[in-house]
Design a protein around this motif. Structure first.
Motif, PDB file in Angstrom:
ATOM      1  N   SER A 289       0.808  -1.217   0.000  1.00 30.73           N
ATOM      2  CA  SER A 289       0.000   0.000   0.000  1.00 30.73           C
ATOM      3  C   SER A 289       0.840   1.265   0.000  1.00 30.73           C
ATOM      4  N   GLU A 290       2.134   1.122   0.259  1.00 33.58           N
ATOM      5  CA  GLU A 290       2.981   2.307   0.301  1.00 33.58           C
ATOM      6  C   GLU A 290       4.417   1.917   0.003  1.00 33.58           C
TER       7      GLU A 290
ATOM      8  N   PHE B 233      -3.754   5.908  -6.892  1.00 36.55           N
ATOM      9  CA  PHE B 233      -2.438   5.966  -6.299  1.00 36.55           C
ATOM     10  C   PHE B 233      -1.936   7.405  -6.371  1.00 36.55           C
TER      11      PHE B 233
ATOM     12  N   SER C   9       1.563   6.181  -2.414  1.00 36.86           N
ATOM     13  CA  SER C   9       0.486   5.543  -1.669  1.00 36.86           C
ATOM     14  C   SER C   9      -0.459   4.890  -2.662  1.00 36.86           C
ATOM     15  N   PHE C  10      -0.863   3.652  -2.375  1.00 44.35           N
ATOM     16  CA  PHE C  10      -1.664   2.892  -3.335  1.00 44.35           C
ATOM     17  C   PHE C  10      -2.926   2.375  -2.662  1.00 44.35           C
TER      18      PHE C  10
ATOM     19  N   LYS D  59      -5.840  -0.030  -3.720  1.00 42.83           N
ATOM     20  CA  LYS D  59      -6.306  -0.950  -4.755  1.00 42.83           C
ATOM     21  C   LYS D  59      -7.823  -0.919  -4.907  1.00 42.83           C
TER      22      LYS D  59
END
Lengths: 111, 113
Positions: free
Chosen positions: B55-56, B73, B65-66, B68
């Motif tokens: 996630s990061e 992002f 930062s992601f 899903k």
């Protein structure tokens, strides 16, 4: 270490003229790409090649042709230039599994 | 149809501030999300990249930062410096598509001293 070299860096064409952009890479990369960059539209893929002697169409191929006769060179041709092809053109390459390297671009104006 | 949407188009930040650039994608087959930095007269260069299993990702002052589930992002530049002034592009590619990237529209960042 030259990396990805594009020639020419600048060019002005009249509508209907033809020209070829040359991309040369000295990293023995298999994959090569031609992108065009327009304000607000990012980079859009024109054509690409996954190896010597192979080419394929990208997102915006109309009006362009390409050739990959030698592994290190990828040529982009405009047979009859149009004002809509005014753009900055970038060549890029990468090995089979690796990051993408870009050239420094060719600024083309079609009057 | 733009598969990767990037915002804002331009951003002005004071030196020392945080720069945040956002991207959203539509294709759930995308599994590689790089950010490129481009200085005037130069080609884009890879800055940092992330895959959706985390996630990061942080590299120095740059963090991706992601999210899903939201298909979004973002790039965060901490302690922004005038030397960070450039155009930033997010991109995405599919599994088994090599590095055939789909790019966002770009963000022109200016960091004021």
């Amino acid at each position: 270490n030259a990396g990805v070299t594009q020639t020419p860096k600048f060019r002005v064409l009249k509508t209907g003229q033809s020209m070829t952009l040359l991309c040369a890479q000295d990293m023995n990369h298999e994959y090569m790409y031609w992108y065009r960059q327009d304000p607000g539209m990012g980079l859009r893929l024109i054509h690409y090649s996954v190896g010597e002697g192979t080419t394929a169409k990208g997102e915006v191929p109309d009006g362009y042709n390409v050739s990959r006769l030698k592994k290190q060179n990828f040529l982009l041709g405009l047979e009859s230039a149009a004002p809509s092809q005014t753009s900055v053109y970038f060549c890029a390459s990468h090995p089979a599994r690796g990051k993408l390297f870009f050239g420094s671009g060719t600024q083309l104006s079609v009057l | 149809q733009q598969q990767v949407k990037q915002s804002p188009q331009s951003l002005i930040v004071q030196k020392g501030g945080i720069s945040i650039i956002n991207c959203a994608y539509e294709n759930t087959a995308f599994d590689y999300f790089p950010w490129y930095q481009q200085f005037p007269g130069k080609g884009p260069a890879l800055l940092i990249a992330i895959r959706p299993d985390v996630s990061e990702k942080k590299e120095g002052r740059f963090t991706i930062s992601f999210n899903k589930s939201a298909k979004q992002f973002s790039l965060h530049i901490m302690d922004s410096q005038p030397g960070d002034s450039a155009t930033y592009f997010c991109a995405a590619s599919k599994r088994n598509a090599g590095n055939m990237l789909t790019f966002g529209g770009g963000t022109r960042l200016m960091v004021k001293p």
